[in-house]
Design an enzyme around this catalytic site. Structure first.
Site, PDB file in Angstrom:
ATOM      1  N   ARG A  35       0.815  -1.217   0.000  1.00 37.53           N
ATOM      2  CA  ARG A  35       0.000   0.000   0.000  1.00 37.53           C
ATOM      3  C   ARG A  35       0.852   1.272   0.000  1.00 37.53           C
ATOM      4  NH1 ARG A  35      -2.151  -3.420   3.811  1.00 37.53           N
ATOM      5  NH2 ARG A  35      -4.188  -4.331   3.324  1.00 37.53           N
ATOM      6  N   LYS A 171       7.355 -27.046  10.835  1.00 34.80           N
ATOM      7  CA  LYS A 171       6.706 -27.164  12.151  1.00 34.80           C
ATOM      8  C   LYS A 171       5.280 -26.644  12.120  1.00 34.80           C
ATOM      9  CE  LYS A 171       7.001 -22.629  12.989  1.00 34.80           C
ATOM     10  NZ  LYS A 171       5.896 -21.704  13.276  1.00 34.80           N
ATOM     11  N   ARG A 235      -1.022 -18.951  14.939  1.00 36.01           N
ATOM     12  CA  ARG A 235      -2.156 -19.027  14.010  1.00 36.01           C
ATOM     13  C   ARG A 235      -2.380 -20.460  13.523  1.00 36.01           C
ATOM     14  NH1 ARG A 235       0.204 -13.987  12.698  1.00 36.01           N
ATOM     15  NH2 ARG A 235       1.564 -14.927  11.139  1.00 36.01           N
TER      16      ARG A 235
END
Length: 313
Positions: A35, A171, A235
């Site tokens: 951006r 991993k 996450r």
């Protein structure tokens, strides 16, 4: 320490953290995102260190925006991306890693890899952490080590760039499995077994890649695996946990703040394991879980009912 000019490409959680670490060391820091008004080529003018902290899907597009001539010959490129390039998968070759994409584009520059048990939120809080710079160019690795190290962020060097990068990448697949294990409340014994056998899979396929097995017992392998499999901040762990609670993959991904690289990595990894005839039972179950062809409970049952075998082969 001499102050340097450092460019961080990507302003996600990890990129922002790395920019802060560099700024706290007194360096001139420029952050570029897709951006940004300024071109990436102009931002890279006369820089000492370039840190790429974009997601795997953005690596190629970033590289394409950088003319090789705009980097100083002595500039060091550090990649902090953990993933496998899906576009490079063929029947006769291994998928490319981010550092290999950078090296192909800039063959005369030093490309290093930053990887380790580095949950950005904890580092932002000033909590102690350690990581690894992987590069066979010892002088360059030491330069990055000096540039970013602080009293709360300790950096080691390792000449096995490939192993350092693979540890942080592979991993993520195991972290999805462990998240599902915790989501099903299977207990500490199951989780310990899953992490341990997951490490065995990482070493098995990493050795086929050409990495040194001992690297996977270090910070970028076992260290990152432990951090990712034991924190809800991860996450990839959140993906497995959400699936175990009956949520859809799309629903879980929509709620994440950032990219769970393990989802894409699993798909590419299974293609490789199939082509090379490499036994990857945990990764196989994660792949089926992600594509919706098996339930978390059935995945556990499939792993527990595999044929009996020695632990060490």
């Amino acid at each position: 320490m001499v102050a340097q000019t450092i460019v961080v490409i990507g302003a996600g959680a990890w990129g922002s953290t790395l920019a802060t670490l560099a700024g706290n060391r007194g360096h001139t820091v420029r952050v570029w995102t897709r951006r940004s008004v300024a071109s990436l080529a102009s931002v890279l003018d006369n820089v000492d260190i370039v840190i790429s902290a974009v997601s795997m899907k953005g690596v190629r597009s970033v590289i394409e925006q950088i003319p090789p001539s705009c980097l100083r010959p002595d500039a060091i490129v550090v990649t902090a991306t953990k993933g496998l390039d899906p576009e490079s998968v063929t029947a006769n070759s291994l998928p490319l890693l981010p550092s290999q994409l950078w090296q192909a584009a800039f063959p005369h520059h030093t490309i290093a890899v930053l990887s380790g048990p580095n949950l950005s939120k904890e580092i932002d809080q000033g909590l102690p952490a350690a990581t690894v710079i992987g590069s066979d160019q010892i002088t360059a690795a030491a330069a990055v080590q000096l540039a970013l190290s602080s009293s709360s962020f300790r950096i080691y060097t390792n000449p096995d760039r490939l192993g350092v990068e693979l540890g942080g990448t592979l991993k993520n697949v195991i972290a999805i499995a462990v998240g599902a294990c915790d989501g099903l409340q299977l207990g500490t014994n199951a989780k310990a077994a899953l992490v341990t056998r997951g490490l065995a899979e990482i070493i098995r396929i990493g050795s086929v890649w050409g990495a040194k097995p001992e690297t996977f017992y270090g910070l970028s392998g076992l260290g990152d695996l432990l951090a990712t499999c034991n924190s809800a901040l991860s996450r990839n762990y959140q993906v497995g946990f959400g699936l175990a609670q009956g949520k859809s993959l799309d629903g879980v991904l929509a709620q994440l703040q950032g990219t769970a690289e393990g989802v894409n990595t699993t798909s590419v990894l299974i293609q490789l394991a199939t082509q090379q005839n490499i036994v990857m039972p945990i990764s196989q179950q994660v792949a089926q879980l992600l594509n919706g062809s098996i339930t978390p409970q059935a995945a556990v049952e499939a792993l527990m009912q595999r044929e009996h075998k020695p632990e060490i082969l």
